[in-house]
Scaffold this motif. Structure first.
Motif, PDB file in Angstrom:
ATOM      1  N   ALA A   7       0.809  -1.216   0.000  1.00  0.00           N
ATOM      2  CA  ALA A   7       0.000   0.000   0.000  1.00  0.00           C
ATOM      3  C   ALA A   7       0.845   1.271   0.000  1.00  0.00           C
ATOM      4  CB  ALA A   7      -0.936   0.007   1.211  1.00  0.00           C
ATOM      5  N   ASP A   8       2.170   1.132   0.230  1.00  0.00           N
ATOM      6  CA  ASP A   8       3.030   2.317   0.293  1.00  0.00           C
ATOM      7  C   ASP A   8       3.216   2.938  -1.087  1.00  0.00           C
ATOM      8  OD1 ASP A   8       4.452   2.978   3.004  1.00  0.00           O
ATOM      9  OD2 ASP A   8       4.268   0.796   2.952  1.00  0.00           O
ATOM     10  N   ASP A   9       3.633   4.204  -1.072  1.00  0.00           N
ATOM     11  CA  ASP A   9       3.830   4.970  -2.294  1.00  0.00           C
ATOM     12  C   ASP A   9       4.913   4.333  -3.174  1.00  0.00           C
ATOM     13  OD1 ASP A   9       3.243   7.964  -3.402  1.00  0.00           O
ATOM     14  OD2 ASP A   9       5.312   7.375  -3.814  1.00  0.00           O
ATOM     15  N   GLU A  10       4.755   4.486  -4.482  1.00  0.00           N
ATOM     16  CA  GLU A  10       5.712   3.927  -5.445  1.00  0.00           C
ATOM     17  C   GLU A  10       7.137   4.404  -5.162  1.00  0.00           C
ATOM     18  OE1 GLU A  10       6.662   4.061 -10.268  1.00  0.00           O
ATOM     19  OE2 GLU A  10       5.082   5.319  -9.385  1.00  0.00           O
ATOM     20  N   LEU A  11       7.281   5.673  -4.814  1.00  0.00           N
ATOM     21  CA  LEU A  11       8.609   6.212  -4.556  1.00  0.00           C
ATOM     22  C   LEU A  11       9.267   5.523  -3.367  1.00  0.00           C
ATOM     23  CD1 LEU A  11      10.723   8.209  -5.446  1.00  0.00           C
ATOM     24  CD2 LEU A  11       9.534  10.001  -4.171  1.00  0.00           C
ATOM     25  N   GLN A  12       8.482   5.200  -2.347  1.00  0.00           N
ATOM     26  CA  GLN A  12       9.016   4.475  -1.192  1.00  0.00           C
ATOM     27  C   GLN A  12       9.536   3.100  -1.616  1.00  0.00           C
ATOM     28  OE1 GLN A  12      10.597   4.049   1.748  1.00  0.00           O
ATOM     29  NE2 GLN A  12       8.960   5.194   2.801  1.00  0.00           N
ATOM     30  N   HIS A  13       8.851   2.451  -2.527  1.00  0.00           N
ATOM     31  CA  HIS A  13       9.299   1.139  -2.991  1.00  0.00           C
ATOM     32  C   HIS A  13      10.588   1.250  -3.806  1.00  0.00           C
ATOM     33  CE1 HIS A  13       6.063  -1.413  -1.573  1.00  0.00           C
ATOM     34  NE2 HIS A  13       5.195  -0.480  -1.932  1.00  0.00           N
ATOM     35  N   TRP A  14      10.721   2.282  -4.608  1.00  0.00           N
ATOM     36  CA  TRP A  14      11.970   2.462  -5.362  1.00  0.00           C
ATOM     37  C   TRP A  14      13.144   2.744  -4.432  1.00  0.00           C
ATOM     38  CZ3 TRP A  14      12.750   0.484  -9.739  1.00  0.00           C
ATOM     39  CH2 TRP A  14      11.765   0.440 -10.738  1.00  0.00           C
ATOM     40  N   LEU A  15      12.890   3.525  -3.380  1.00  0.00           N
ATOM     41  CA  LEU A  15      13.944   3.754  -2.389  1.00  0.00           C
ATOM     42  C   LEU A  15      14.330   2.441  -1.705  1.00  0.00           C
ATOM     43  CD1 LEU A  15      12.610   7.046  -0.736  1.00  0.00           C
ATOM     44  CD2 LEU A  15      14.566   6.836  -2.295  1.00  0.00           C
ATOM     45  N   ASN A  16      13.359   1.596  -1.449  1.00  0.00           N
ATOM     46  CA  ASN A  16      13.627   0.315  -0.818  1.00  0.00           C
ATOM     47  C   ASN A  16      14.432  -0.601  -1.744  1.00  0.00           C
ATOM     48  OD1 ASN A  16      13.281  -1.378   1.499  1.00  0.00           O
ATOM     49  ND2 ASN A  16      11.811  -2.600   0.338  1.00  0.00           N
ATOM     50  N   ILE A  17      14.143  -0.557  -3.040  1.00  0.00           N
ATOM     51  CA  ILE A  17      14.926  -1.328  -4.005  1.00  0.00           C
ATOM     52  C   ILE A  17      16.363  -0.826  -4.045  1.00  0.00           C
ATOM     53  CG2 ILE A  17      15.216  -1.794  -6.472  1.00  0.00           C
ATOM     54  CD1 ILE A  17      12.176  -1.917  -6.680  1.00  0.00           C
ATOM     55  N   GLY A  18      16.540   0.491  -3.961  1.00  0.00           N
ATOM     56  CA  GLY A  18      17.903   1.038  -3.907  1.00  0.00           C
ATOM     57  C   GLY A  18      18.659   0.533  -2.697  1.00  0.00           C
ATOM     58  N   ARG A  19      17.975   0.483  -1.549  1.00  0.00           N
ATOM     59  CA  ARG A  19      18.618  -0.012  -0.327  1.00  0.00           C
ATOM     60  C   ARG A  19      19.009  -1.477  -0.465  1.00  0.00           C
ATOM     61  NH1 ARG A  19      17.227  -3.353   3.279  1.00  0.00           N
ATOM     62  NH2 ARG A  19      15.138  -3.537   2.346  1.00  0.00           N
ATOM     63  N   SER A  20      18.075  -2.317  -0.912  1.00  0.00           N
ATOM     64  CA  SER A  20      18.359  -3.750  -0.998  1.00  0.00           C
ATOM     65  C   SER A  20      19.401  -4.047  -2.078  1.00  0.00           C
ATOM     66  CB  SER A  20      17.069  -4.529  -1.276  1.00  0.00           C
ATOM     67  OG  SER A  20      16.468  -4.126  -2.493  1.00  0.00           O
ATOM     68  N   THR A  21      19.375  -3.301  -3.177  1.00  0.00           N
ATOM     69  CA  THR A  21      20.375  -3.484  -4.232  1.00  0.00           C
ATOM     70  C   THR A  21      21.764  -3.154  -3.718  1.00  0.00           C
ATOM     71  OG1 THR A  21      18.748  -2.976  -5.954  1.00  0.00           O
ATOM     72  CG2 THR A  21      21.068  -2.768  -6.544  1.00  0.00           C
ATOM     73  N   THR A  22      21.868  -2.092  -2.922  1.00  0.00           N
ATOM     74  CA  THR A  22      23.174  -1.697  -2.383  1.00  0.00           C
ATOM     75  C   THR A  22      23.690  -2.736  -1.398  1.00  0.00           C
ATOM     76  OG1 THR A  22      22.480   0.610  -2.598  1.00  0.00           O
ATOM     77  CG2 THR A  22      24.446   0.185  -1.297  1.00  0.00           C
ATOM     78  N   ARG A  23      22.816  -3.365  -0.640  1.00  0.00           N
ATOM     79  CA  ARG A  23      23.241  -4.423   0.285  1.00  0.00           C
ATOM     80  C   ARG A  23      23.809  -5.610  -0.489  1.00  0.00           C
ATOM     81  NH1 ARG A  23      19.194  -6.128   4.890  1.00  0.00           N
ATOM     82  NH2 ARG A  23      21.118  -7.135   5.548  1.00  0.00           N
ATOM     83  N   GLU A  24      23.161  -5.990  -1.587  1.00  0.00           N
ATOM     84  CA  GLU A  24      23.686  -7.066  -2.424  1.00  0.00           C
ATOM     85  C   GLU A  24      25.035  -6.680  -3.011  1.00  0.00           C
ATOM     86  OE1 GLU A  24      20.844  -8.016  -5.383  1.00  0.00           O
ATOM     87  OE2 GLU A  24      19.405  -8.913  -3.996  1.00  0.00           O
ATOM     88  N   LEU A  25      25.163  -5.424  -3.411  1.00  0.00           N
ATOM     89  CA  LEU A  25      26.407  -4.938  -3.996  1.00  0.00           C
ATOM     90  C   LEU A  25      27.543  -4.956  -2.971  1.00  0.00           C
ATOM     91  CD1 LEU A  25      27.963  -3.747  -6.311  1.00  0.00           C
ATOM     92  CD2 LEU A  25      26.889  -1.536  -5.862  1.00  0.00           C
ATOM     93  N   GLU A  26      27.224  -4.638  -1.720  1.00  0.00           N
ATOM     94  CA  GLU A  26      28.245  -4.695  -0.673  1.00  0.00           C
ATOM     95  C   GLU A  26      28.801  -6.114  -0.530  1.00  0.00           C
ATOM     96  OE1 GLU A  26      28.765  -4.118   4.175  1.00  0.00           O
ATOM     97  OE2 GLU A  26      26.808  -3.810   3.227  1.00  0.00           O
ATOM     98  N   ILE A  27      27.929  -7.115  -0.626  1.00  0.00           N
ATOM     99  CA  ILE A  27      28.386  -8.508  -0.541  1.00  0.00           C
ATOM    100  C   ILE A  27      29.320  -8.829  -1.699  1.00  0.00           C
ATOM    101  CG2 ILE A  27      27.630 -10.913  -0.631  1.00  0.00           C
ATOM    102  CD1 ILE A  27      25.042 -10.002   0.756  1.00  0.00           C
ATOM    103  N   CYS A  28      28.982  -8.362  -2.900  1.00  0.00           N
ATOM    104  CA  CYS A  28      29.840  -8.561  -4.065  1.00  0.00           C
ATOM    105  C   CYS A  28      31.209  -7.919  -3.846  1.00  0.00           C
ATOM    106  CB  CYS A  28      29.174  -7.989  -5.313  1.00  0.00           C
ATOM    107  SG  CYS A  28      30.139  -8.146  -6.830  1.00  0.00           S
TER     108      CYS A  28
END
Length: 258
Positions: A197-218
């Motif tokens: 139910a959250d705003d689309e922009l909040q979901h894109w920010l969340n994708i940025g956060r999770s993508t960066t966490r995966e990148l840190e592991i790499c």
């Protein structure tokens, strides 16, 4: 202090066999710098750090947070392959430049990491554009800083130098750390539990956060030593960058970035 091949070339301009190069006391040579010294049989002269020639780890303009520009310098000698040391007449499609003077297979861990940072940079610019179109000027400006830091991480990896620490205008590193660990005390809101139910922009920010966490592991897989002369700073920078994405999520939920 880390001394790169580019630093040594800057001293010599045109290398000759047996020439002297100044290496600051207590500094670390990158692998390509050691190869360069060996290739030209250079003589290392140790000098106090205060008297040594500044290296490329120092920023003449003092900041990485600036507009994007074309990063490739096509001057200088032809790159060598890191696998065989040869200078190929033409680059195979399976090779790419590891740094200014070496080719490497596109499956090289650093090239894989570089591609993932490039993808994060693209995502960040897309979210910045969305925020800008929504009239969220403060959020768009903060995302612009995140995009600039992606370019800083790529520059540091390519040039084999430590990455500068991330800074968000108006917030110190310690303040950002406190805000993401104690959002109630700093921002006046609880930790996020978003849903569909959250705003689309909040979901894109969340994708940025999770993508960066995966990148840190790499990055940790690429530079697995906490004492790596420049890789450790890239890993640390990505760790902080994922926290900043979460900070932007919290700030968006609260109703403003700064």
């Amino acid at each position: 202090m880390v001394v790169t091949e580019a630093d040594l070339r800057e001293q010599l301009r045109r290398p000759t066999v047996g020439a002297q190069v100044v290496v600051p006391a207590g500094s670390t040579l990158t692998p390509s710098a050691r190869d360069f010294i060996k290739q030209w049989a250079l003589v290392e002269v140790t000098a106090p750090a205060s008297e040594a020639t500044p290296t490329t780890t120092e920023r003449p303009d003092g900041t990485w947070d600036r507009a994007s520009q074309f990063p490739v310098d096509l001057t200088g000698e032809q790159p060598r392959c890191v696998c065989c040391g040869a200078q190929p007449d033409s680059k195979a499609s399976s090779l790419t430049q590891l740094n200014a003077h070496h080719y490497a297979p596109k499956t090289h861990p650093r090239i894989k990491l570089r591609g993932k940072v490039d993808s994060l940079h693209s995502l960040t610019l897309m979210v910045q554009g969305l925020a800008s179109r929504r009239g969220e000027a403060g959020l768009a400006a903060a995302l612009g800083s995140l995009a600039a830091y992606c370019r800083e991480l790529t520059s540091a990896e390519y040039n084999e130098r430590p990455a500068d620490p991330f800074e968000l205008p108006g917030w110190s590193s310690d303040e950002l750390h406190r805000a993401t660990h104690d959002p109630s005390g700093v921002l006046g809101i609880e930790h996020l539990t978003i849903d569909g139910a959250d705003d689309e922009l909040q979901h894109w920010l969340n994708i940025g956060r999770s993508t960066t966490r995966e990148l840190e592991i790499c990055a940790l897989e690429t530079f697995d030593s906490p004492h790596h002369p420049y890789g450790a700073s890239i890993c640390h920078g990505l760790n902080r960058l994922s926290s900043v994405w979460y900070f932007l999520q919290l700030a968006w939920k609260r109703g403003g970035v700064l």
